[in-house]
Design a protein around this motif. Sequence first.
Motif, short mmCIF file in Angstrom:
data_model
loop_
_atom_site.label_atom_id
_atom_site.label_comp_id
_atom_site.label_asym_id
_atom_site.label_seq_id
_atom_site.Cartn_x
_atom_site.Cartn_y
_atom_site.Cartn_z
N ASP A 44 25.06 26.99 -3.27
CA ASP A 44 25.28 26.61 -1.87
C ASP A 44 24.29 25.54 -1.43
O ASP A 44 24.64 24.63 -0.66
N LEU A 45 23.07 25.61 -1.94
CA LEU A 45 22.06 24.60 -1.58
C LEU A 45 22.45 23.23 -2.15
O LEU A 45 22.29 22.20 -1.48
N VAL A 46 22.97 23.20 -3.37
CA VAL A 46 23.44 21.93 -3.94
C VAL A 46 24.52 21.32 -3.06
O VAL A 46 24.50 20.13 -2.74
N GLU A 47 25.49 22.15 -2.66
CA GLU A 47 26.58 21.64 -1.81
C GLU A 47 26.03 21.11 -0.49
O GLU A 47 26.47 20.05 0.00
N ALA A 48 25.08 21.83 0.11
CA ALA A 48 24.51 21.39 1.39
C ALA A 48 23.76 20.07 1.22
O ALA A 48 23.85 19.18 2.08
N LEU A 49 23.03 19.92 0.12
CA LEU A 49 22.30 18.67 -0.13
C LEU A 49 23.26 17.50 -0.28
O LEU A 49 23.00 16.40 0.22
N VAL A 50 24.36 17.71 -0.99
CA VAL A 50 25.35 16.64 -1.15
C VAL A 50 25.91 16.25 0.21
O VAL A 50 26.02 15.07 0.55
N ASP A 51 26.29 17.26 1.02
CA ASP A 51 26.85 16.97 2.35
C ASP A 51 25.83 16.28 3.24
O ASP A 51 26.20 15.49 4.12
N ALA A 52 24.53 16.57 3.02
CA ALA A 52 23.48 15.93 3.82
C ALA A 52 23.12 14.55 3.28
O ALA A 52 22.28 13.85 3.86
N GLY A 53 23.71 14.16 2.11
CA GLY A 53 23.46 12.83 1.56
C GLY A 53 22.30 12.73 0.61
O GLY A 53 21.95 11.63 0.16
N ASP A 54 21.68 13.86 0.22
CA ASP A 54 20.53 13.83 -0.69
C ASP A 54 21.01 14.12 -2.11
O ASP A 54 20.83 15.21 -2.65
N LEU A 55 21.65 13.13 -2.74
CA LEU A 55 22.23 13.35 -4.06
C LEU A 55 21.17 13.52 -5.13
O LEU A 55 21.38 14.26 -6.10
N ALA A 56 20.05 12.85 -4.99
CA ALA A 56 19.00 12.93 -6.02
C ALA A 56 18.48 14.36 -6.15
O ALA A 56 18.38 14.91 -7.26
N GLN A 57 18.15 14.95 -5.01
CA GLN A 57 17.64 16.33 -5.07
C GLN A 57 18.75 17.29 -5.52
O GLN A 57 18.49 18.27 -6.22
N ALA A 58 19.99 17.00 -5.13
CA ALA A 58 21.10 17.85 -5.56
C ALA A 58 21.24 17.82 -7.08
O ALA A 58 21.48 18.86 -7.71
N ARG A 59 21.07 16.61 -7.70
CA ARG A 59 21.17 16.52 -9.16
C ARG A 59 20.07 17.34 -9.84
O ARG A 59 20.32 18.07 -10.80
N ASP A 60 18.83 17.19 -9.32
CA ASP A 60 17.71 17.94 -9.92
C ASP A 60 17.94 19.44 -9.82
O ASP A 60 17.68 20.19 -10.77
#
Length: 911
Positions: free
Chosen positions: A719-735
Amino acid sequence: MTAGNVAGRQELVQQALAHWESGRGAVLVGDAGMGKSTVLAALAHVVRQQPGLVLSASPTEADARMPFVTLIDLFAGVPADHFDRLPLATLRIVEVALRRRDPAGGEVDSLAVCLGIFDLLRTISEVVSTTLVLDDLQWVDPASAEVLSFAVRRLAAERLKVLAALRSGAAPDWKPAGVTTLQVGPLASEALVPVVMQRAADLVSRPIAQQICTLSGGNPLFALEIADAVQRGGVRPVPGQPLPVPVHLDTLMRQRLAALSRTARDTVRLAATAYRPTLALLVQAGCDTAVADLTAASEAGVCDLDGNGTVSFGHPLLRAAVYSEAPVIVRMSMHARLVEVITDPIERARHLALATGLEDPTVAAALTTAAELASGQGAAGVARELIGLAALRTPVTDRAGWAERKLTEARYAHLAGLLSEAREAAEAVLAADVPRRFRTRARLAVFDASGNAIGRMGEQVAAACAEAEDDVELEPWVRVYSAVHHAAALRTGPALADAAWAAKAAGTVGDVRAELRALHVLLSMKARLGQPTEEEMDRANRLMERRTDLGEAAYLIHYELARTHLDNDRYDEAHDTLQQAARLAGEFGTFGGLEWVLYLLARVDWLRGRYDCALATVSRLQQLAVDVEPAYGHLVLWASAEAEAATGSLPRAIELAERVIEETERVGDVERLACFGHLLGTWRLLAGDFPGAVTTLQRAWGRLSSIAPDNQTRMLLADLVEALVDAGDLAQARDLLVQLHDTDVGSASPRATAATRRATAVLSFAEGRADDAIALLGSSADVYRRLGTPIELVRVLVLAAGIERRRRRRATARGLLDEAAQLCRTAGATTWSGRVEAERARLTPTPRGQNTPLTPMEERIAALVVQGATNREIARTLSIAVTTVEGSLTKIYRQFHIRSRVELVRTLGHP
């Protein structure tokens, strides 16, 4: 349309709103003080949120003597442009009647006023739907009543509606025709008790609040007056002593009693002192002229004697007024007389306690015996009251006897679900000069009643450990609570060590309950650490096979077993285990720990899409919180938040969740904070608050850093990965996704694996790999279909539909959303249903060459119209008023320069 938040009156408010929507309106009828005005105010608040004009007035008794006062109040809020549309002659008449113009040209007759107000109301209602809100109809002045009667009955019900309140038995000069009458009766104790406790601050316990509610006859005004009197006095009421009576009733009863003879007064006082007064009992107690006395009392309006010889008072407060009016010495003599004739041991013990204000070992012993008898009959609340009186009557020199009775009071209070009273009794022992063993037992009673607050009780736990050292009976229990204390802060090493020691020591002395509680901590901690638990579970099952009356210890084992089933996607097994625990609670009448069982049972049903069952379980949990005081009361409020998130208002759910998390942070329950934070983060994600979702989910993840990743942690990270993507933080989502895949090896459950694929799909689409995203979502959807978790399936289908829409594959997206909508309808998931309809509305193409800035709600309404839904069906689907649908459609028609639904369908029809 949602009902106003009026304690205990939500159903009544909803009924009134339904009549307001479908007909002329409703009139609330009830006795003075029953809360009619409060309900009416809630109705007015809800109605004001809808399109239209609300005109309100609240006349008083003094207003009834002045002409047109109600009309003046009603029309005070009407905008001036409505008056400006009236002909000049009519305007003059209306303004004279409403005291807006000096009647210099002479007075106007009543018919002219009736016609003028009728014209004004007609003019207003032709432009906007109008509602009249009138409190206390019985005080509407005759002149206003005549005009309203004339005007209202001549206007169409769909344009002019009425909501009003009327006192029972009153004969108003005007009552609107065609409206529905709704009775406002006594308020249920489950709604009134918390209000009374809040009103009187810390001076009123739950049993006293219940007594106040009974005394008031469910009348909120009377109950709050009593609570106010207690607060003004500043002293906690003592069981058995009279509660304050509202001044006006006390004065009235004193006047009526003064009119009686001395012997009649004596008879009536004795009847008010007895718990079940009868003619035979009064005669037996020495009232030789009881029949004549009661006849006189009946004529004076004090009490009545029925054909079965039972004495009754018209209202509980009247009886209380008679009792409290007597001097203390007279009340004591009345109780002493009843002691001589009462045969029921519990009732006799109560009278014995109240017949003297002195310490008396004989009275204390009798009360103790009566308390044991009451406890044996399952009346723990009564037992607690009796043993508390016994402690008061225990001689000051007998400290051991006093301490034993106070600890027994704490035990009875805990059995009755009165945790505040249990803590208070135990803390009284801790504050006294008593032997060490009594102090240790008192600390255990405090721990037992403190729930998750034990996480912040380090000093008390350390003191208990020191006091209980080498005590073979008490030390296992102290080490159990020490383990619980460490577990609350996720200090896994100390928690496991204390729990293992306690389980072994309790098994040595044969204390099954202590052994089970220790095994529960071991099971919980080992499961969080990913360690095997088969040995502890087998041991617990063997213990529970031997005995079935193990109460909270058994419930917690069932809870832990169900959690294991749930974590491994065995939903039917989890459900059956929890149902078995709930049945045991009903059979044995012990409720400690049951809140955990019911909470998890509701969660299992939410997950399986059985929303009706989940709502019923939440309702049972809420009722449990009324009947008793759960040690983990935050679970009740959190369960209510989950119900709101599933079937009600998402903003309301988030508001409730924030309150629970704030309280849980105060007591330091780290694991529960992580669980709550995870759910709150997903609700914020659903609500479109992506930065808030990221912050909340990151905080929840950080709380679990000290334990091994499990399936719940994996789903949180997804869920945190999905929220990061929606918030535009793709780099942190990838990590984070790399870290998630590293934990997802071998031991992940199918549900956790599906969540990981969903998160991977969201990131894949954000990186431009739409085909990969659709394949991953399809795989995830297949898992959820096999598991039978429809709402998680809906979440995946909505994501896939959004991707297909962006790829201009509208037919495919529409098919996905159709499946999602059907799942939502079957489950009753109104919140997700709204999300599905919002996504469906995005499939509606904008007419070429036109700029149509529709709001999200208007888009959803337009989409439903295209599907062929009626206004009433749209209102029901979106939980809004029919008038809101009508108003929104009018705006949509203007946007597209069309006039009908048919044209809207043609304009927005799908290709």
